[in-house]
Design an enzyme around this catalytic site. Structure first.
Site, PDB file in Angstrom:
ATOM      1  N   ARG A 156      -0.434  -2.067  -6.870  1.00  0.00           N
ATOM      2  CA  ARG A 156      -0.796  -3.163  -5.961  1.00  0.00           C
ATOM      3  C   ARG A 156      -1.743  -4.134  -6.665  1.00  0.00           C
ATOM      4  NH1 ARG A 156      -1.364  -4.492  -0.343  1.00  0.00           N
ATOM      5  NH2 ARG A 156      -3.526  -4.842   0.315  1.00  0.00           N
ATOM      6  N   LYS A 207      -2.473  -2.465   7.904  1.00  0.00           N
ATOM      7  CA  LYS A 207      -3.689  -2.020   8.575  1.00  0.00           C
ATOM      8  C   LYS A 207      -3.888  -2.793   9.876  1.00  0.00           C
ATOM      9  CE  LYS A 207      -6.411  -0.412   4.634  1.00  0.00           C
ATOM     10  NZ  LYS A 207      -7.665  -0.599   3.856  1.00  0.00           N
ATOM     11  N   HIS A 261      -4.572  -8.886   3.452  1.00  0.00           N
ATOM     12  CA  HIS A 261      -6.029  -8.831   3.558  1.00  0.00           C
ATOM     13  C   HIS A 261      -6.493  -9.688   4.731  1.00  0.00           C
ATOM     14  CE1 HIS A 261      -6.559  -7.761  -0.991  1.00  0.00           C
ATOM     15  NE2 HIS A 261      -6.327  -6.712  -0.246  1.00  0.00           N
ATOM     16  N   HIS A 287      -2.505   2.557  -5.991  1.00  0.00           N
ATOM     17  CA  HIS A 287      -3.141   1.254  -5.794  1.00  0.00           C
ATOM     18  C   HIS A 287      -3.130   0.411  -7.066  1.00  0.00           C
ATOM     19  CE1 HIS A 287      -4.674  -0.164  -2.030  1.00  0.00           C
ATOM     20  NE2 HIS A 287      -5.649  -0.827  -2.604  1.00  0.00           N
ATOM     21  N   ARG A 338       0.866  -1.170   0.000  1.00  0.00           N
ATOM     22  CA  ARG A 338       0.000   0.000   0.000  1.00  0.00           C
ATOM     23  C   ARG A 338       0.905   1.222   0.000  1.00  0.00           C
ATOM     24  NH1 ARG A 338      -2.213  -3.449   4.036  1.00  0.00           N
ATOM     25  NH2 ARG A 338      -4.302  -4.207   3.515  1.00  0.00           N
ATOM     26  N   TYR A 352      -9.603 -10.089  -7.446  1.00  0.00           N
ATOM     27  CA  TYR A 352      -8.559 -10.230  -8.469  1.00  0.00           C
ATOM     28  C   TYR A 352      -8.735 -11.482  -9.321  1.00  0.00           C
ATOM     29  CZ  TYR A 352      -6.313  -6.613  -5.722  1.00  0.00           C
ATOM     30  OH  TYR A 352      -6.048  -5.448  -5.050  1.00  0.00           O
TER      31      TYR A 352
END
Length: 292
Positions: free
Chosen positions: A241, A170, A264, A238, A146, A273
């Site tokens: 990514r 995150k 994730h 992004h 990120r 994806y």
């Protein structure tokens, strides 16, 4: 109760009871409610509120061609406002579950091999800033970082011997990501050049201020390079990514591995994806038809 007094009470409750950021989230709530009142200017008092307004609000916004995600957010705010009024005994029997439109599914944008090649070729490695930016782009593309993870990357997070990046993503969740030889060589060369001037713990700094780079500066530089490379599609940090994840899956990587590398929490996030599987199926069918 006068409607604006009720709104103020609702926002005070959200700020104090839920610890929300007043300058951001509370402002968004107020904007949603103000939008609602613009649709129904006849609402002057809490007694004027009616359950039908929730569904009607969704319908009226759709007529104005607002996106499903925008409508959903606005409806959620008004729904919580109604629930608050009932919970505080300010109003009675005004809430019923609203109809909320399904959010649109967006296939993430990613770069083709030729676009990636053009992007990296267009940077001038003799220019210190562009060399730094090339290293950053390589890390984002080859490690799926990120932009916030990349600009906050610390020198201690790089293990050159093991060829691993230790990333805190995150929710302060840590993950380890392998670095390929090309990115590692560029990163090593960059840090060796930076030893004299960069005394901070961060890997990437603003050459002028000696402070950490901002996401905005990186985004503007990326847009500039994409234009120079002749990339016409909309691009953001992004996008790199997305490209990382897409290429892994296209080359047979397991979905769970990609989930881990991207950081994730839920595999359903990674599943966006899997649109590339269509390409693999078509290729397989093409090969099959040629054999017949």
């Amino acid at each position: 109760m006068e409607i604006y007094e009720a709104i103020d009470r609702f926002l005070e409750y959200k700020a104090s009871e839920e610890g929300l950021n007043v300058s951001n989230t509370i402002l968004a709530y107020r904007n949603d409610i103000n939008k609602f009142l613009k649709y129904y200017p006849e609402i002057k008092d809490t007694d004027d509120l009616d359950p039908v307004y929730l569904d009607q609000f969704s319908f009226d916004q759709s007529l104005d061609e607002l996106s499903a995600s925008t409508i959903s957010r606005s409806i959620s705010t008004i729904k919580n406002f109604y629930i608050f009024l009932e919970g505080e005994n300010i109003s009675k029997n005004i809430y019923k579950k609203p109809i909320i439109p399904k959010k649109e599914f967006h296939i993430p944008s990613f770069l083709t091999f030729d676009e990636v090649t053009s992007l990296f070729k267009c940077l001038d490695e003799e220019n210190e800033i562009e060399y730094r930016d090339k290293v950053m782009l390589l890390l984002m593309y080859s490690c799926g970082l990120r932009v916030s993870e990349m600009i906050s990357l610390e020198k201690k997070s790089i293990n050159f011997e093991e060829k691993i990046l230790s990333i805190k993503g995150k929710g302060n969740k840590e993950r380890s990501i392998p670095i390929n030889e090309v990115a590692l060589d560029y990163l090593s060369h960059y840090l060796n050049k930076e030893l004299k001037t960069n005394k901070t713990k961060r890997v990437f700094i603003n050459k002028t201020t000696k402070k950490p780079l901002t996401r905005q500066v990186f985004f503007m530089n990326l847009k500039k390079y994409a234009k120079r490379a002749g990339i016409e599609k909309e691009i953001s940090p992004h996008t790199l990514r997305h490209t990382f994840a897409t290429e892994l899956l296209e080359n047979g990587a397991d979905l769970r591995i990609v989930q881990t590398l991207l950081g994730h929490s839920n595999v359903s996030t990674t599943q966006i994806y899997t649109h590339i599987s269509t390409k693999k199926i078509l290729n397989a069918l093409d090969l099959y038809s040629k054999r017949k």
